[in-house]
Write an enzyme that holds these catalytic residues in place. Structure first.
Site, PDB file in Angstrom:
ATOM      1  N   TYR A 143       4.851 -18.608 -52.959  1.00 48.84           N
ATOM      2  CA  TYR A 143       3.700 -19.084 -52.176  1.00 48.84           C
ATOM      3  C   TYR A 143       3.952 -18.836 -50.689  1.00 48.84           C
ATOM      4  CZ  TYR A 143       0.208 -22.325 -50.281  1.00 48.84           C
ATOM      5  OH  TYR A 143      -0.846 -22.889 -49.586  1.00 48.84           O
ATOM      6  N   SER A 192      -0.860 -21.479 -44.173  1.00 52.04           N
ATOM      7  CA  SER A 192      -0.057 -22.690 -44.346  1.00 52.04           C
ATOM      8  C   SER A 192       1.093 -22.662 -43.357  1.00 52.04           C
ATOM      9  CB  SER A 192       0.499 -22.761 -45.769  1.00 52.04           C
ATOM     10  OG  SER A 192       1.480 -23.777 -45.883  1.00 52.04           O
TER      11      SER A 192
END
Length: 244
Positions: free
Chosen positions: A149, A136
């Site tokens: 995350y 990401s």
């Protein structure tokens, strides 16, 4: 770019929904035999109807022992996509042990474990291979309430590089794709606040988020011989976010 994966066997984790599901469908359409791994059996049932001939495998990758039992004898795999992930949103001061452990177990530890299983078999067979880790852009930038995350994805950056370093002599390439928000079920969690979603979109030079297809196309490129000299790298699929 026409890609042909006939004669190759691919394994995709997190295959039930979103990017993983679309990756399975794309690989299947390009002729690969695909092992589709997810923890939700109903997703596998519907996916098998869409892609006849795939090999469905239901396991929770956050469970080390269950993963070893399920994938330990998975057989020869030439292409691996580590896509499975959880995005558990919590403010930093409210993060719990359960959220921390679950996030790292699924998002990072499972990548290590599954990649070890697949790479050891590639090496024993003496064949080249390609591994793509779905990361990401938050491996490089911060968003509120995504500290855990983001940390898993930041760690994935270094894991990808060290895997590329150590597996390169065996002709195994390892890369990542780093998308911005993709409007899958997981991506929608980040955008539950409409004002934040709009302001975030405006910060992208292209004024858009990524489509699942954009990410899948980058995955296929990295899996293919079109990227034969690319390893230890990350493709940003971020609509220019990191350039701003």
């Amino acid at each position: 770019m026409h890609l042909n994966f006939r004669g190759l066997r691919a394994l995709v984790t997190g295959a039930g929904k979103g990017i993983g599901r679309d990756t399975v469908k794309a690989l299947h359409a390009c002729g690969a035999r695909v092992v589709a791994v997810t923890r939700t059996n109903s997703d596998l049932v519907s996916l098998a109807k869409e892609c006849p001939g795939i090999e469905p495998m239901c396991v929770d990758l956050g469970d080390w022992e269950a993963t070893e039992r399920a994938l330990g004898d998975v057989g020869p795999v030439d292409l691996l996509v580590n896509n499975a992930a959880v995005a558990l949103v919590q403010p930093f001061l409210e993060i719990t042990k359960e959220v921390f452990d679950r996030s790292f177990n699924v998002n990072l530890r499972a990548v290590l474990q599954v990649s070890q299983i697949v790479a050891r078999d590639m090496i024993s067979r003496g064949v080249p291979g390609s591994i793509v880790n779905v990361s990401s852009m938050v491996a490089h930038v911060t968003f509120p309430c995504l500290s855990v995350y983001s940390s898993t994805k930041g760690a994935m950056t270094m894991l990808t590089k060290t895997m590329a370093l150590e597996l390169g002599p065996h002709k195994i390439r390892v890369n990542s794709v780093n998308p911005t928000v993709v409007l899958t079920a997981m991506g929608q969690k980040v955008l539950e606040n409409p004002e934040f979603a709009q302001s975030l979109k405006e910060r992208h030079p292209m004024k858009k988020f990524a489509e699942s297809e954009d990410v899948v196309n980058s995955i296929l490129f990295l899996l293919s011989d079109c990227s034969a000299s690319t390893s230890g790298s990350g493709i940003m699929v971020d609509a220019g976010y990191l350039a701003s």
